[in-house]
Design an enzyme around this catalytic site. Structure first.
Site, PDB file in Angstrom:
ATOM      1  N   GLU A   1       0.512   3.306  -9.729  1.00 35.00           N
ATOM      2  CA  GLU A   1      -0.350   2.582  -8.800  1.00 35.00           C
ATOM      3  C   GLU A   1       0.524   1.748  -7.860  1.00 35.00           C
ATOM      4  O   GLU A   1       1.463   1.107  -8.302  1.00 35.00           O
ATOM      5  CB  GLU A   1      -1.268   1.675  -9.628  1.00 35.00           C
ATOM      6  CG  GLU A   1      -2.205   0.839  -8.835  1.00 35.00           C
ATOM      7  CD  GLU A   1      -3.003   1.651  -7.846  1.00 35.00           C
ATOM      8  OE1 GLU A   1      -3.713   2.581  -8.292  1.00 35.00           O
ATOM      9  OE2 GLU A   1      -2.910   1.375  -6.640  1.00 35.00           O
TER      10      GLU A   1
ATOM     11  N   LEU B   1      10.103  -6.145   6.737  1.00 34.83           N
ATOM     12  CA  LEU B   1      11.255  -6.666   7.467  1.00 34.83           C
ATOM     13  C   LEU B   1      11.012  -8.121   7.849  1.00 34.83           C
ATOM     14  O   LEU B   1      11.600  -8.618   8.804  1.00 34.83           O
ATOM     15  CB  LEU B   1      11.507  -5.812   8.720  1.00 34.83           C
ATOM     16  CG  LEU B   1      12.072  -4.412   8.476  1.00 34.83           C
ATOM     17  CD1 LEU B   1      12.248  -3.668   9.787  1.00 34.83           C
ATOM     18  CD2 LEU B   1      13.411  -4.468   7.723  1.00 34.83           C
TER      19      LEU B   1
ATOM     20  N   THR C   1       3.154   0.561 -15.030  1.00 29.54           N
ATOM     21  CA  THR C   1       4.514   0.897 -14.578  1.00 29.54           C
ATOM     22  C   THR C   1       5.433   1.035 -15.790  1.00 29.54           C
ATOM     23  O   THR C   1       5.660   0.062 -16.507  1.00 29.54           O
ATOM     24  CB  THR C   1       5.026  -0.200 -13.631  1.00 29.54           C
ATOM     25  OG1 THR C   1       4.103  -0.309 -12.544  1.00 29.54           O
ATOM     26  CG2 THR C   1       6.403   0.107 -13.089  1.00 29.54           C
TER      27      THR C   1
ATOM     28  N   ASN D   1       9.347   0.395  -5.348  1.00 25.11           N
ATOM     29  CA  ASN D   1       9.462  -1.069  -5.330  1.00 25.11           C
ATOM     30  C   ASN D   1      10.902  -1.525  -5.120  1.00 25.11           C
ATOM     31  O   ASN D   1      11.150  -2.539  -4.463  1.00 25.11           O
ATOM     32  CB  ASN D   1       8.871  -1.669  -6.610  1.00 25.11           C
ATOM     33  CG  ASN D   1       7.366  -1.871  -6.460  1.00 25.11           C
ATOM     34  OD1 ASN D   1       6.817  -1.709  -5.376  1.00 25.11           O
ATOM     35  ND2 ASN D   1       6.691  -2.222  -7.536  1.00 25.11           N
TER      36      ASN D   1
ATOM     37  N   VAL E   1      -4.439  -4.116 -11.441  1.00 28.41           N
ATOM     38  CA  VAL E   1      -4.531  -2.656 -11.327  1.00 28.41           C
ATOM     39  C   VAL E   1      -5.771  -2.142 -12.050  1.00 28.41           C
ATOM     40  O   VAL E   1      -6.569  -1.384 -11.500  1.00 28.41           O
ATOM     41  CB  VAL E   1      -3.245  -1.991 -11.888  1.00 28.41           C
ATOM     42  CG1 VAL E   1      -3.408  -0.486 -11.983  1.00 28.41           C
ATOM     43  CG2 VAL E   1      -2.052  -2.343 -11.023  1.00 28.41           C
TER      44      VAL E   1
ATOM     45  N   CYS F   1       5.603  -7.772  -9.491  1.00 29.53           N
ATOM     46  CA  CYS F   1       6.156  -6.404  -9.499  1.00 29.53           C
ATOM     47  C   CYS F   1       7.599  -6.291  -9.022  1.00 29.53           C
ATOM     48  O   CYS F   1       8.447  -5.782  -9.748  1.00 29.53           O
ATOM     49  CB  CYS F   1       5.285  -5.495  -8.658  1.00 29.53           C
ATOM     50  SG  CYS F   1       3.698  -5.188  -9.403  1.00 29.53           S
TER      51      CYS F   1
ATOM     52  N   LEU G   1      -0.876  -0.515  -5.494  1.00 27.71           N
ATOM     53  CA  LEU G   1      -1.661  -1.534  -4.783  1.00 27.71           C
ATOM     54  C   LEU G   1      -0.927  -2.866  -4.684  1.00 27.71           C
ATOM     55  O   LEU G   1      -0.126  -3.228  -5.545  1.00 27.71           O
ATOM     56  CB  LEU G   1      -3.036  -1.724  -5.423  1.00 27.71           C
ATOM     57  CG  LEU G   1      -3.170  -2.265  -6.838  1.00 27.71           C
ATOM     58  CD1 LEU G   1      -3.037  -3.770  -6.895  1.00 27.71           C
ATOM     59  CD2 LEU G   1      -4.529  -1.851  -7.381  1.00 27.71           C
ATOM     60  N   ARG G   2      -1.226  -3.543  -3.584  1.00 32.95           N
ATOM     61  CA  ARG G   2      -0.648  -4.872  -3.367  1.00 32.95           C
ATOM     62  C   ARG G   2      -1.664  -5.927  -3.738  1.00 32.95           C
ATOM     63  O   ARG G   2      -2.861  -5.749  -3.466  1.00 32.95           O
ATOM     64  CB  ARG G   2      -0.301  -5.078  -1.881  1.00 32.95           C
ATOM     65  CG  ARG G   2       0.761  -4.186  -1.334  1.00 32.95           C
ATOM     66  CD  ARG G   2       0.658  -4.108   0.189  1.00 32.95           C
ATOM     67  NE  ARG G   2      -0.644  -3.583   0.615  1.00 32.95           N
ATOM     68  CZ  ARG G   2      -1.120  -3.672   1.869  1.00 32.95           C
ATOM     69  NH1 ARG G   2      -0.424  -4.282   2.805  1.00 32.95           N
ATOM     70  NH2 ARG G   2      -2.292  -3.167   2.178  1.00 32.95           N
ATOM     71  N   GLU G   3      -1.223  -7.012  -4.310  1.00 33.40           N
ATOM     72  CA  GLU G   3      -2.137  -8.127  -4.531  1.00 33.40           C
ATOM     73  C   GLU G   3      -2.619  -8.608  -3.169  1.00 33.40           C
ATOM     74  O   GLU G   3      -1.881  -8.576  -2.186  1.00 33.40           O
ATOM     75  CB  GLU G   3      -1.431  -9.264  -5.278  1.00 33.40           C
ATOM     76  CG  GLU G   3      -1.239  -8.921  -6.732  1.00 33.40           C
ATOM     77  CD  GLU G   3      -0.575 -10.039  -7.495  1.00 33.40           C
ATOM     78  OE1 GLU G   3      -0.711 -11.208  -7.119  1.00 33.40           O
ATOM     79  OE2 GLU G   3       0.100  -9.711  -8.493  1.00 33.40           O
TER      80      GLU G   3
HETATM   81  C1  UDX Z   1       4.243  -4.970  -4.584  1.00 33.96           C
HETATM   82  C2  UDX Z   1       4.243  -3.595  -3.930  1.00 33.96           C
HETATM   83  O1  UDX Z   1       4.075  -3.731  -2.508  1.00 33.96           O
HETATM   84  C3  UDX Z   1       3.127  -2.738  -4.500  1.00 33.96           C
HETATM   85  O2  UDX Z   1       3.189  -1.429  -3.943  1.00 33.96           O
HETATM   86  C4  UDX Z   1       3.282  -2.684  -6.006  1.00 33.96           C
HETATM   87  O3  UDX Z   1       2.253  -1.922  -6.564  1.00 33.96           O
HETATM   88  C5  UDX Z   1       3.301  -4.078  -6.601  1.00 33.96           C
HETATM   89  O4  UDX Z   1       4.343  -4.837  -5.989  1.00 33.96           O
HETATM   90  P1  UDX Z   1       2.850  -7.208  -4.356  1.00 33.96           P
HETATM   91  O5  UDX Z   1       3.680  -7.743  -5.466  1.00 33.96           O
HETATM   92  O6  UDX Z   1       1.394  -7.436  -4.369  1.00 33.96           O
HETATM   93  O7  UDX Z   1       3.041  -5.626  -4.225  1.00 33.96           O
HETATM   94  O8  UDX Z   1       3.406  -7.881  -3.025  1.00 33.96           O
HETATM   95  P2  UDX Z   1       4.042  -7.396  -1.654  1.00 33.96           P
HETATM   96  O9  UDX Z   1       3.056  -7.550  -0.582  1.00 33.96           O
HETATM   97  O10 UDX Z   1       4.692  -6.081  -1.788  1.00 33.96           O
HETATM   98  O11 UDX Z   1       5.159  -8.525  -1.475  1.00 33.96           O
HETATM   99  C6  UDX Z   1       6.170  -8.695  -2.463  1.00 33.96           C
HETATM  100  C7  UDX Z   1       7.059  -9.848  -2.123  1.00 33.96           C
HETATM  101  O12 UDX Z   1       7.917  -9.524  -1.037  1.00 33.96           O
HETATM  102  C8  UDX Z   1       6.329 -11.118  -1.709  1.00 33.96           C
HETATM  103  O13 UDX Z   1       6.961 -12.228  -2.302  1.00 33.96           O
HETATM  104  C9  UDX Z   1       6.491 -11.169  -0.217  1.00 33.96           C
HETATM  105  O14 UDX Z   1       6.476 -12.479   0.288  1.00 33.96           O
HETATM  106  C10 UDX Z   1       7.862 -10.543  -0.058  1.00 33.96           C
HETATM  107  N1  UDX Z   1       8.029  -9.916   1.256  1.00 33.96           N
HETATM  108  C11 UDX Z   1       7.298  -8.830   1.596  1.00 33.96           C
HETATM  109  C12 UDX Z   1       8.959 -10.426   2.141  1.00 33.96           C
HETATM  110  O15 UDX Z   1       9.644 -11.408   1.845  1.00 33.96           O
HETATM  111  N2  UDX Z   1       9.112  -9.821   3.349  1.00 33.96           N
HETATM  112  C13 UDX Z   1       8.393  -8.742   3.716  1.00 33.96           C
HETATM  113  O16 UDX Z   1       8.599  -8.245   4.831  1.00 33.96           O
HETATM  114  C14 UDX Z   1       7.456  -8.228   2.823  1.00 33.96           C
END
Ligand code: UDX
Length: 487
Positions: A193, A297, A160, A254, A48, A307, A195-197
């Protein structure tokens, strides 16, 4: 106005739309077009903090990144990103070269800034709540640095934190250490924030919405103006509210995403018990309902990362603290745990025992486009396999180094997916890296001793895999599900 030397020309070309750069006699930038250039400090240079700092620097603000980790400071100073993240390294190099961004562990330099962002981590502590020690020490450092500063500074919390933290923890520390009073001496806003990694820069540059929480309209308006200038016509909807709402919004966001994932995984578990059913078709169809939306989904072996699991636990602990039993969230967490354990149950069922069996693990990172292993399902899967005395070979295009620091010589590391499959008795696809889509049924058949394959992320095409006489199963795929719906 001085726009004729090469530095200014670079700046003119780089900013979009091009802007006029105005410098003083020491060549310091004073203004770019009609947007005031700010001096900004960013405390905490993780995903972040670094994304925030580099995006602001890229727009011509003068940013100082402050981090207590000396190694990280040294690396960043040399233009080396501390983690893999698309675009970060190029933004970093440019910002350092052009002197829009400097890095230090000296928090007193914050005294020079108009704005200070707090982006330090809030790790999970025993019991699921969050450890505020980094927040507290950043607030102390900011407070101390403000003692001698006459001018107003706007402090913005991006970390957060649970509801009440800005008002009851951060503000009192800032007031105590600075000797100033909020809102006259300094301003305080919560600005969570999202943002997604893997998309850190993109999400910072094009957010869905901007949340500004404050107890003080003046501070909130200042931050809103800052973002209006930053984003111009592309400004996302701004929600201005109290600190507590802003803080809760981040957790609600989240927790909802986690709930969606556990929901579709629940449907996946039902689909697996229906011959011919496939959760991906069901997800596609329900996602077309505007009230549901298609994202989050994708059924799989559970969510991980820095997160979702942490924020879910923190919200549950917070619920308990305020006297509410968050039983829905407890189930979301329980469903996720069960998903993570599915590959082990599957392999045991297929192989009877895992002792001495060669198992290939395709993918380690908690999701593609990152080398992050925090709360990655791969960790628990590998630990269980090692406990069962399986011989594990892993392959991940990015996360091998970090994996080595966790598992050492307990497991073997392959340099390609195909290599990991060699002589394996079972394979599990754990992370949906794009390169795994190039694996053919023949790869599995020819390389593996026993072609038993479990797709934990629904990346491989089930029809092709099953037609090739692989022993193929996947999350949410009903037994004998032919033909598989294509879209
Ligand atoms: C998340 C939130 O999306 C973001 O807004 C917040 O700021 C930080 O946490 P991130 O941890 O980067 O971001 O990953 P994200 O893309 O959200 O995925 C989270 C987890 O969910 C991953 O392990 C992913 O594999 C899983 N996931 C996501 C699923 O299993 N299915 C999905 O449809 C989407």
């Amino acid at each position: 106005v001085n726009v004729d030397n090469s530095r200014e020309q670079i700046a003119l070309e780089r900013h979009s739309p091009p802007r006029l750069i105005i410098r003083n006699s020491q060549s310091r930038i004073l203004r770019t077009g009609n947007a005031t250039v700010r001096r900004v400090s960013v405390f905490g240079l993780g995903y972040v903090g670094l994304a925030t700092a580099l995006c602001l620097a890229n727009k011509g603000h003068l940013v100082t990144g402050i981090d207590s980790d000396e190694r990280r400071v040294r690396q960043l100073d040399q233009g080396i990103a501390p983690f893999f993240e698309p675009k970060i390294e190029s933004y970093l190099k440019r910002a350092i070269d052009e002197e829009y961004f400097r890095v230090t562990n000296d928090s007193s330099s914050n005294a020079e800034s108009d704005l200070a962002y707090v982006c330090v981590g809030t790790p999970t502590k025993h019991g699921g709540g969050i450890d505020l020690s980094f927040i507290e020490s950043a607030a102390e450092d900011i407070g101390i640095s403000l003692r001698k500063r006459e001018a107003y500074q706007l402090i913005v919390i991006k970390s957060t934190v649970t509801p009440g933290t800005a008002s009851n923890v951060v503000r009192p520390i800032l007031e105590r250490e600075s000797g100033k009073t909020c809102p006259t001496g300094f301003g305080l806003c919560s600005n969570p924030e999202f943002l997604r990694e893997g998309h850190a820069i993109q999400d910072t540059e094009v957010p869905d919405r901007i949340i500004i929480g404050s107890a003080d309209m003046n501070a909130a308006t200042k931050l809103e103006r800052f973002y209006s200038e930053y984003y111009g016509a592309g400004l996302a909807p701004v929600i201005m509210t109290r600190h507590e709402n802003a803080e809760l919004i981040k957790y609600a966001n989240n927790a909802f995403l986690a709930t969606k994932v556990s929901f579709i995984n629940t449907i996946a578990n039902i689909a697996e018990r229906i011959p011919g059913a496939d959760v991906t078709t069901v997800a596609k169809a329900i996602g077309l309902d505007k009230r549901i939306a298609p994202e989050f989904l994708r059924a799989g072996i559970g969510f991980g990362g820095s997160c979702l699991p942490k924020d879910l636990s923190a919200l549950m602990a917070f619920g308990e603290e305020v006297g509410y039993n968050t039983r829905l969230l407890a189930e979301v967490q329980a469903v996720n745990r069960e998903q993570i354990s599915k590959p082990i149950t599957y392999l045991k069922h297929k192989l009877n025992t895992l002792k001495g069996k060669k198992i290939a693990i395709l993918g380690l990172a908690f999701k593609p486009e990152t080398d992050d292993l925090r709360e990655a399902p791969s960790i628990s899967i590998i630990n269980d396999l090692v406990k069962e005395e399986a011989q594990v070979t892993v392959y991940d295009p990015r996360a091998e180094m970090i994996a080595k620091s966790i598992f050492g010589s307990q497991i073997a590391y392959a340099t390609s997916a195909r290599e990991s499959l060699r002589a394996a008795n079972g394979a599990v696809l754990v992370t949906e890296w794009e390169e795994f889509t190039h694996l053919t049924p023949q790869d599995f058949l020819e390389l593996m001793e026993d072609p038993i394959v479990f797709d934990g992320r629904r990346l491989l095409e089930p029809g092709r895999m099953r037609e090739a006489k692989l022993q193929f199963d996947a999350i949410g795929l009903g037994r004998e599900s032919f033909p598989v719906a294509k879209y």
